[in-house]
Design a protein around this motif. Structure first.
Motif, PDB file in Angstrom:
ATOM      1  N   PRO A 137       0.837  -1.208   0.000  1.00 38.01           N
ATOM      2  CA  PRO A 137       0.000   0.000   0.000  1.00 38.01           C
ATOM      3  C   PRO A 137       0.874   1.261   0.000  1.00 38.01           C
ATOM      4  N   GLY A 138       0.316   2.345  -0.497  1.00 34.17           N
ATOM      5  CA  GLY A 138       1.047   3.604  -0.524  1.00 34.17           C
ATOM      6  C   GLY A 138       0.664   4.449  -1.728  1.00 34.17           C
ATOM      7  N   LYS A 139       1.593   5.292  -2.144  1.00 31.79           N
ATOM      8  CA  LYS A 139       1.389   6.177  -3.282  1.00 31.79           C
ATOM      9  C   LYS A 139       2.301   5.763  -4.437  1.00 31.79           C
ATOM     10  N   VAL A 140       1.765   5.804  -5.652  1.00 28.01           N
ATOM     11  CA  VAL A 140       2.574   5.536  -6.840  1.00 28.01           C
ATOM     12  C   VAL A 140       2.487   6.733  -7.773  1.00 28.01           C
ATOM     13  N   THR A 141       3.563   6.934  -8.531  1.00 26.30           N
ATOM     14  CA  THR A 141       3.606   7.975  -9.551  1.00 26.30           C
ATOM     15  C   THR A 141       3.915   7.314 -10.884  1.00 26.30           C
ATOM     16  N   LEU A 142       3.066   7.538 -11.870  1.00 31.13           N
ATOM     17  CA  LEU A 142       3.261   7.029 -13.226  1.00 31.13           C
ATOM     18  C   LEU A 142       3.701   8.191 -14.106  1.00 31.13           C
ATOM     19  N   MET A 143       4.838   8.017 -14.789  1.00 29.03           N
ATOM     20  CA  MET A 143       5.387   9.082 -15.640  1.00 29.03           C
ATOM     21  C   MET A 143       5.329   8.634 -17.092  1.00 29.03           C
ATOM     22  N   LEU A 144       4.578   9.383 -17.889  1.00 26.63           N
ATOM     23  CA  LEU A 144       4.332   9.045 -19.287  1.00 26.63           C
ATOM     24  C   LEU A 144       5.089  10.031 -20.182  1.00 26.63           C
ATOM     25  N   ARG A 145       5.692   9.491 -21.255  1.00 27.37           N
ATOM     26  CA  ARG A 145       6.408  10.350 -22.199  1.00 27.37           C
ATOM     27  C   ARG A 145       6.211   9.808 -23.623  1.00 27.37           C
ATOM     28  N   ALA A 146       5.885  10.722 -24.558  1.00 25.37           N
ATOM     29  CA  ALA A 146       5.703  10.351 -25.965  1.00 25.37           C
ATOM     30  C   ALA A 146       6.799  10.997 -26.807  1.00 25.37           C
ATOM     31  N   THR A 147       7.320  10.222 -27.782  1.00 21.89           N
ATOM     32  CA  THR A 147       8.425  10.673 -28.616  1.00 21.89           C
ATOM     33  C   THR A 147       8.114  10.388 -30.081  1.00 21.89           C
ATOM     34  N   SER A 148       8.413  11.364 -30.951  1.00 24.38           N
ATOM     35  CA  SER A 148       8.274  11.192 -32.410  1.00 24.38           C
ATOM     36  C   SER A 148       9.664  10.976 -33.001  1.00 24.38           C
ATOM     37  N   TYR A 149       9.799   9.947 -33.853  1.00 23.57           N
ATOM     38  CA  TYR A 149      11.084   9.610 -34.470  1.00 23.57           C
ATOM     39  C   TYR A 149      11.009   9.790 -35.978  1.00 23.57           C
ATOM     40  N   TYR A 150      12.150  10.094 -36.534  1.00 24.06           N
ATOM     41  CA  TYR A 150      12.247  10.212 -37.980  1.00 24.06           C
ATOM     42  C   TYR A 150      12.329   8.809 -38.566  1.00 24.06           C
ATOM     43  N   ARG A 151      11.241   8.427 -39.210  1.00 24.83           N
ATOM     44  CA  ARG A 151      11.132   7.115 -39.835  1.00 24.83           C
ATOM     45  C   ARG A 151      11.514   6.018 -38.825  1.00 24.83           C
ATOM     46  N   ALA A 152      12.384   5.066 -39.273  1.00 25.84           N
ATOM     47  CA  ALA A 152      12.746   3.945 -38.397  1.00 25.84           C
ATOM     48  C   ALA A 152      14.089   4.170 -37.715  1.00 25.84           C
ATOM     49  N   THR A 153      14.502   5.424 -37.610  1.00 29.76           N
ATOM     50  CA  THR A 153      15.784   5.737 -36.984  1.00 29.76           C
ATOM     51  C   THR A 153      15.573   6.126 -35.517  1.00 29.76           C
ATOM     52  N   ASP A 154      16.668   6.438 -34.856  1.00 31.63           N
ATOM     53  CA  ASP A 154      16.596   6.914 -33.471  1.00 31.63           C
ATOM     54  C   ASP A 154      16.681   8.434 -33.386  1.00 31.63           C
ATOM     55  N   THR A 155      16.531   9.101 -34.496  1.00 31.40           N
ATOM     56  CA  THR A 155      16.571  10.559 -34.521  1.00 31.40           C
ATOM     57  C   THR A 155      15.239  11.109 -34.010  1.00 31.40           C
ATOM     58  N   VAL A 156      15.304  11.903 -32.952  1.00 28.99           N
ATOM     59  CA  VAL A 156      14.096  12.421 -32.306  1.00 28.99           C
ATOM     60  C   VAL A 156      13.642  13.697 -33.009  1.00 28.99           C
ATOM     61  N   LEU A 157      12.369  13.708 -33.408  1.00 30.29           N
ATOM     62  CA  LEU A 157      11.761  14.890 -33.996  1.00 30.29           C
ATOM     63  C   LEU A 157      11.022  15.725 -32.952  1.00 30.29           C
ATOM     64  N   PHE A 158      10.396  15.056 -32.014  1.00 30.67           N
ATOM     65  CA  PHE A 158       9.632  15.769 -30.982  1.00 30.67           C
ATOM     66  C   PHE A 158       9.494  14.858 -29.765  1.00 30.67           C
ATOM     67  N   GLU A 159       9.487  15.456 -28.594  1.00 28.27           N
ATOM     68  CA  GLU A 159       9.306  14.686 -27.362  1.00 28.27           C
ATOM     69  C   GLU A 159       8.518  15.525 -26.370  1.00 28.27           C
ATOM     70  N   THR A 160       7.526  14.924 -25.762  1.00 25.50           N
ATOM     71  CA  THR A 160       6.696  15.646 -24.786  1.00 25.50           C
ATOM     72  C   THR A 160       7.438  15.773 -23.457  1.00 25.50           C
ATOM     73  N   SER A 161       7.009  16.705 -22.678  1.00 21.81           N
ATOM     74  CA  SER A 161       7.477  16.781 -21.298  1.00 21.81           C
ATOM     75  C   SER A 161       6.851  15.629 -20.521  1.00 21.81           C
ATOM     76  N   PRO A 162       7.484  15.166 -19.446  1.00 23.12           N
ATOM     77  CA  PRO A 162       6.901  14.058 -18.671  1.00 23.12           C
ATOM     78  C   PRO A 162       5.494  14.403 -18.174  1.00 23.12           C
ATOM     79  N   ILE A 163       4.584  13.462 -18.370  1.00 21.12           N
ATOM     80  CA  ILE A 163       3.199  13.587 -17.900  1.00 21.12           C
ATOM     81  C   ILE A 163       3.041  12.644 -16.720  1.00 21.12           C
TER      82      ILE A 163
END
Length: 211
Positions: free
Chosen positions: A98-124
């Motif tokens: 029992p207690g408190k939990v924090t869930l941190m969500l983050r979404a990222t846009s990539y250029y095609r199938a590479t690891d190049t990041v186009l956009f990333e949200t702030s942690p939600i």
């Protein structure tokens, strides 16, 4: 790369709020999120935030507190290339106490199938309370030394059966004795008849009658 970023369009990230989470210590619940190529009306008590879609999308979830574990149930990267596209992600969320939990969500846009990041949200972040598990009532196991009414009844019936068998044997003794005596007398009479001694021997008769 700038052209790829300019080709992105506004999409919608929808996720579950704390009101939809039912976290119980030791049990797992599902946390879901989705990305649409265009804005959609939130479903129920889900929350939404604006993101940049039109690329390979990745959604990650990190969990903290109450010994919680988060296990992904979907591929981390999915395509949202058009406004009509929609991708979904889900995780098992399992706190150990029992207690408190924090869930941190983050979404990222990539250029095609590479690891190049186009956009990333702030942690939600989503915060939720973990409840204690309901106590389970266990039925007591009967002690081996405790009296068993069923065994007492069976023992009583068995004792009656033994008594009945003994009485039958006792009552049968006189009948067996009389039957043997009658067989011996019949054999003697047949013997006298075959020798022609029809009168018999009074002394012998007296002995037979006395038997």
């Amino acid at each position: 790369m700038d052209r790829a970023r300019k080709a992105l369009f506004k999409g919608d990230l929808e996720y579950e709020g704390s009101d939809l989470l039912n976290l119980v210590a030791g049990d797992a619940d599902i946390f879901e999120a989705s990305i649409s190529g265009s804005w959609r009306k939130p479903t129920g008590k889900r929350l939404t935030t604006e993101i940049h879609a039109g690329a390979e999308m990745r959604v990650d979830l990190k969990c903290f507190g109450a010994g919680v574990e988060c296990t992904p149930l979907a591929s981390p990267r999915q395509s949202v290339l058009k406004q009509k596209d929609r991708a979904r992600w889900s995780w098992w969320v399992k706190p150990s106490r029992p207690g408190k939990v924090t869930l941190m969500l983050r979404a990222t846009s990539y250029y095609r199938a590479t690891d190049t990041v186009l956009f990333e949200t702030s942690p939600i972040t989503v915060q939720a309370t973990v409840k204690s598990a309901s106590p389970r009532t266990e039925r007591p196991v009967p002690h081996s030394d405790a009296p068993n009414p069923g065994s007492e009844i069976v023992g009583f019936v068995n004792s009656l059966g033994g008594l009945a068998a003994s009485l039958t044997a006792l009552l049968g003794l006189p009948g067996a004795y009389l039957g043997a005596k009658m067989l011996r007398r019949s054999a003697r009479e047949n013997a006298r008849t075959s020798t022609g001694d029809s009168d018999g021997d009074p002394e012998s008769d007296s002995r037979e009658n006395g038997e």
